[in-house]
Each structure stands twice: as structure tokens, then as C-alpha cells.
Design an enzyme around this catalytic site. Structure first.
Site, PDB file in Angstrom:
ATOM      1  N   HIS A   1      33.147  29.375  36.606  1.00  0.00           N
ATOM      2  CA  HIS A   1      32.519  30.071  35.493  1.00  0.00           C
ATOM      3  C   HIS A   1      33.072  31.492  35.492  1.00  0.00           C
ATOM      4  O   HIS A   1      33.942  31.817  36.297  1.00  0.00           O
ATOM      5  CB  HIS A   1      30.990  30.053  35.598  1.00  0.00           C
ATOM      6  CG  HIS A   1      30.434  30.784  36.776  1.00  0.00           C
ATOM      7  ND1 HIS A   1      30.661  30.401  38.093  1.00  0.00           N
ATOM      8  CD2 HIS A   1      29.663  31.909  36.859  1.00  0.00           C
ATOM      9  CE1 HIS A   1      30.044  31.232  38.912  1.00  0.00           C
ATOM     10  NE2 HIS A   1      29.445  32.164  38.203  1.00  0.00           N
TER      11      HIS A   1
ATOM     12  N   HIS B   1      31.416  34.667  35.671  1.00  0.00           N
ATOM     13  CA  HIS B   1      30.812  35.835  36.292  1.00  0.00           C
ATOM     14  C   HIS B   1      31.928  36.650  36.953  1.00  0.00           C
ATOM     15  O   HIS B   1      32.848  36.095  37.560  1.00  0.00           O
ATOM     16  CB  HIS B   1      29.789  35.417  37.360  1.00  0.00           C
ATOM     17  CG  HIS B   1      28.373  35.473  36.886  1.00  0.00           C
ATOM     18  ND1 HIS B   1      27.413  34.576  37.310  1.00  0.00           N
ATOM     19  CD2 HIS B   1      27.731  36.331  36.054  1.00  0.00           C
ATOM     20  CE1 HIS B   1      26.246  34.867  36.747  1.00  0.00           C
ATOM     21  NE2 HIS B   1      26.418  35.928  35.991  1.00  0.00           N
TER      22      HIS B   1
ATOM     23  N   ASP C   1      32.286  38.291  39.644  1.00  0.00           N
ATOM     24  CA  ASP C   1      32.605  38.140  41.072  1.00  0.00           C
ATOM     25  C   ASP C   1      33.420  36.885  41.362  1.00  0.00           C
ATOM     26  O   ASP C   1      33.950  36.735  42.467  1.00  0.00           O
ATOM     27  CB  ASP C   1      31.323  38.155  41.916  1.00  0.00           C
ATOM     28  CG  ASP C   1      30.364  37.016  41.597  1.00  0.00           C
ATOM     29  OD1 ASP C   1      30.045  36.843  40.407  1.00  0.00           O
ATOM     30  OD2 ASP C   1      29.932  36.311  42.526  1.00  0.00           O
ATOM     31  N   HIS C   2      33.566  36.002  40.373  1.00  0.00           N
ATOM     32  CA  HIS C   2      34.368  34.792  40.559  1.00  0.00           C
ATOM     33  C   HIS C   2      35.764  34.906  39.951  1.00  0.00           C
ATOM     34  O   HIS C   2      36.616  34.039  40.201  1.00  0.00           O
ATOM     35  CB  HIS C   2      33.652  33.584  39.957  1.00  0.00           C
ATOM     36  CG  HIS C   2      32.433  33.184  40.724  1.00  0.00           C
ATOM     37  ND1 HIS C   2      32.375  32.070  41.534  1.00  0.00           N
ATOM     38  CD2 HIS C   2      31.211  33.768  40.823  1.00  0.00           C
ATOM     39  CE1 HIS C   2      31.176  31.982  42.094  1.00  0.00           C
ATOM     40  NE2 HIS C   2      30.451  33.004  41.671  1.00  0.00           N
TER      41      HIS C   2
ATOM     42  N   HIS D   1      23.685  26.727  35.734  1.00  0.00           N
ATOM     43  CA  HIS D   1      23.679  28.157  36.070  1.00  0.00           C
ATOM     44  C   HIS D   1      23.205  28.953  34.851  1.00  0.00           C
ATOM     45  O   HIS D   1      23.666  30.066  34.606  1.00  0.00           O
ATOM     46  CB  HIS D   1      25.082  28.574  36.498  1.00  0.00           C
ATOM     47  CG  HIS D   1      25.160  29.863  37.257  1.00  0.00           C
ATOM     48  ND1 HIS D   1      24.219  30.247  38.193  1.00  0.00           N
ATOM     49  CD2 HIS D   1      26.076  30.874  37.213  1.00  0.00           C
ATOM     50  CE1 HIS D   1      24.558  31.426  38.698  1.00  0.00           C
ATOM     51  NE2 HIS D   1      25.678  31.827  38.120  1.00  0.00           N
TER      52      HIS D   1
ATOM     53  N   ASP E   1      28.428  28.106  41.284  1.00  0.00           N
ATOM     54  CA  ASP E   1      27.081  28.692  41.243  1.00  0.00           C
ATOM     55  C   ASP E   1      26.152  27.788  40.447  1.00  0.00           C
ATOM     56  O   ASP E   1      26.458  27.409  39.310  1.00  0.00           O
ATOM     57  CB  ASP E   1      27.117  30.085  40.596  1.00  0.00           C
ATOM     58  CG  ASP E   1      27.666  31.141  41.533  1.00  0.00           C
ATOM     59  OD1 ASP E   1      28.139  30.781  42.618  1.00  0.00           O
ATOM     60  OD2 ASP E   1      27.616  32.330  41.161  1.00  0.00           O
TER      61      ASP E   1
ATOM     62  N   HIS F   1      29.152  31.722  49.246  1.00  0.00           N
ATOM     63  CA  HIS F   1      28.505  32.630  48.282  1.00  0.00           C
ATOM     64  C   HIS F   1      27.173  33.100  48.874  1.00  0.00           C
ATOM     65  O   HIS F   1      26.108  33.018  48.273  1.00  0.00           O
ATOM     66  CB  HIS F   1      28.291  31.898  46.947  1.00  0.00           C
ATOM     67  CG  HIS F   1      28.002  32.799  45.779  1.00  0.00           C
ATOM     68  ND1 HIS F   1      26.747  33.278  45.503  1.00  0.00           N
ATOM     69  CD2 HIS F   1      28.793  33.313  44.833  1.00  0.00           C
ATOM     70  CE1 HIS F   1      26.780  34.026  44.412  1.00  0.00           C
ATOM     71  NE2 HIS F   1      28.030  34.068  43.993  1.00  0.00           N
TER      72      HIS F   1
END
Length: 356
Positions: A109, A111, A113-114, A208, A231, A306
């Protein structure tokens, strides 16, 4: 006394000699280390099979011991990257895997941080390999915008490096990424998205919300299997996709710990952080809930990644994992950057090592 004086004089002479030759000693040490390590790659001697390397087990919360979400999957001679969080490129290099070997990337996805380490991964892959084709990046609807954004941000740098090193060394066609949109809108909410040289990658929907869609991935190769959740809240879909998988790599958030952080922030008058921390608990999975997912999915090993919140010491692990053993009887691993899990082809073995 005289012997002591002589001994001190000898020690002083040796120290003076070492100090005077320190530059040469440093040169020798560097040359020997270079000769011993140059060209070596952590994937070179791997047995045929499926291998998982945790190149980032962190989250958006700062953690000096963990890079952002990032997992390498090696299947035979093919190398895949799942997510590319902050510091991913440098951590992969530190682990000893050449980024030039990455054949495809899969994003769960978008986000930050990914994906915020993707630009660095793309640049280092291009520079270290001389590949003439851009990296295929698979992801949900919107991956084309993410890829285009990185391409725009790095376009000037591509030009600088071609001008400096030459197009034969840095071919423009190999720079950046090529987006591949994954559609999993059918009744099964899953789709085979990659199938080559004995490797099958299946994408599946996870929960998510409000991030939509969000994906997990299952990798199959020569009778071995790994599922990476991405996530997600606890969902039956992950259990169904595991279905006896060798290793389940699942995100985790300890709700009790996060709620304590939220309560502390609120007591200090920081209502904004208190709300943000409280909000994170409703779209992630607690350790005990993940244990239930693993049990229902008949996973042979459960690996947490994570990690939220950060774990400054392993002494916190028993508290973090409280109740997990009551739900799931298989092997449980608190993931750390550099861990490798090897699944030899057509075997039942699961071998674990640390590359850092």
C-alpha cells in the site's frame, strides 16, 4: 625497578612505531578488507529454495535499530522486494545483497513508511547493475502515480549521472521503475500477479481501512511458501492465504503499549499525539490476534515485523508477546533487521540466520 623501566621503554617504543605508521597500517587493513569482501553477495551460496530476509522491521516511529518496512524474498535465482521503507536501500547493502539483483518489487500500500525508500532503491539498483530495463513495481491501483512521482523527482539526477559516467555505464532505459497495477476486485479478492521460472506470487486483499486497497502477498516456489501480510487488521483472508504456509510474516502492534503512550501524551497535554497513537490501534493487529491468524492458517512459523512501538531492548519481548503462546503453538520470532529464513526446496526445514 630497572626491568620495569626497560619494559616501559619497550612499550613506549612500540607505541611510537605504531603511531608513526598508522597511515600505512590503515591502508593495509583497508586493502585486505577490500580484497576479502569485494564482489561477495549474501545470495551467492544460498541453497535452491525460498529465502526471506528482513531488511526493515520498523514502522513510522523512529527506531535506530530498524529500517522502514522492507522484505527480500529470494526464490531460486530471482530476487524480489516487498515494500521499501526508509533506509531500505542502505540496509539491503549492509546485509550484503546487491540491489542490482532485484528483479521486481511489490508494494502492499502507499503509506509513506512503506514507499519512502523506493527512490534510493531504484537509484542504487540502476547504478550497481547497468540493467537496461527499469524495475517492475507491482502494487494496487495508484502505483502508477507513485512510480511517476519518483521518476519525476529523480529525472534531473538520472541526467547528471548519465552525463558523468556515460550512457553505456548508466543506460537511461534502466533508470527508475515500470508500474504494474494489481486488480483484485473479483469475488475471490486475490490474483496471481507473477509466474516465472517456478515462482508464483499471489496478491490478496487485506483490511487496512481507510487505506483501500491494501494487499498482502504469497510466494510459492518448489513446494515452499511464504505469506507477507502487509499492514492489516486481523483478517480471515491472511489465514486462508497461508493455509499451511511455511512462514507467515505478519505486521504487529501491541495495543496495550500504544494505549499507554497515548495516555501519557494526553496527561502531558499533547492531545494531538494522544489521538494519533490511539487511532493507530484500529487498523493494525495485536500479537495475540496475529497468533490466532497463524493458528487458523496452520502456519509453521510466525515472524513479527512492522514492530509497534519500538523495542529498545529484548527484555521487553516477553511483555510484548504476552498471551501469544496460549493461542499459537508454533515457532514465534520477533523480527529484527538482517534476519534470514531459509526454506530449502522440497524440504520441511526452516533455517534461521542473522546477516547483521
Amino acid at each position: 625497578m630497572r626491568r620495569l623501566v626497560v619494559l616501559l621503554l619497550v612499550v613506549a617504543a612500540i607505541a611510537a612505531t605504531l603511531w608513526a605508521t598508522r597511515e600505512r597500517l590503515g591502508e593495509i587493513a583497508f586493502s585486505r578488507a577490500l580484497e576479502a569482501s569485494y564482489g561477495k553477495d549474501a545470495t551467492d551460496d544460498l541453497e535452491d529454495g525460498l529465502h526471506v530476509i528482513l531488511c526493515g522491521t520498523g514502522s513510522p516511529l523512529p527506531d535506530p535499530a530498524r529500517s522502514g518496512p522492507c522484505t527480500l524474498v529470494i526464490a531460486g535465482k530471482q530476487v524480489f522486494l516487498v515494500d521499501s521503507g526508509s533506509g531500505a536501500g542502505r540496509r539491503i547493502g549492509q546485509i550484503g545483497v546487491s540491489l542490482g539483483k532485484i528483479d521486481a518489487a511489490f508494494l502492499t500500500h502507499f503509506h509513506s513508511d512503506h514507499v519512502d525508500g523506493l527512490g534510493e532503491v531504484l537509484m542504487l539498483r540502476w547504478a550497481s547493475s547497468g540493467r537496461k530495463a527499469a524495475l517492475p513495481v507491482f502494487g494496487p491501483q495508484g502505483v502508477e502515480r507513485v512510480v511517476a512521482g519518483f521518476d519525476t523527482a529523480y529525472t534531473a539526477d538520472y541526467g547528471y549521472r548519465i552525463a558523468h559516467h556515460g550512457a553505456d555505464i548508466m543506460p537511461r532505459s534502466g533508470a527508475g521503475a515500470r508500474a504494474n497495477i494489481i486488480a483484485v476486485d473479483g469475488p475471490a479478492d486475490k490474483a496471481v500477479v507473477y509466474q516465472r521460472e517456478g515462482v508464483r506470487v499471489t496478491a490478496f486483499r487485506v483490511d487496512h481501512d481507510p487505506i483501500e486497497p491494501a494487499l498482502g502477498y504469497r510466494f510459492d516456489y518448489k513446494g515452499r511458501s511464504v505469506v507477507i501480510s502487509g499492514d492489516t487488521k486481523p483478517t480471515k483472508m491472511v489465514s486462508a492465504m497461508c493455509d499451511g504456509c511455511d512462514v507467515l510474516v505478519h505486521e504487529v502492534l501491541n495495543i496495550d503499549m500504544v494505549n499507554r503512550i497515548s495516555a501519557t501524551a494526553k496527561s502531558r497535554g499533547d492531545s494531538r499525539i494522544a489521538k494519533i497513537m490511539a487511532d493507530t490501534t484500529n487498523y493494525h493487529s495485536s500479537p495475540v490476534a496475529v497468533a490466532g491468524v497463524a493458528r487458523r492458517g496452520k502456519a509453521r512459523m510466525l515472524v513479527f515485523t512492522h514492530i509497534v512501538p519500538r523495542m529498545p531492548t529484548r527484555l521487553l519481548h516477553p511483555y510484548y508477546l504476552r498471551g501469544v503462546a496460549d493461542v499459537y503453538s508454533g515457532d514465534v520470532v520477533m523480527g529484527e533487521d538482517g534476519m534470514r529464513f531459509s526454506l530449502p526446496a522440497r524440504s520441511q526445514a526452516i533455517e534461521q540466520a542473522s546477516l547483521l
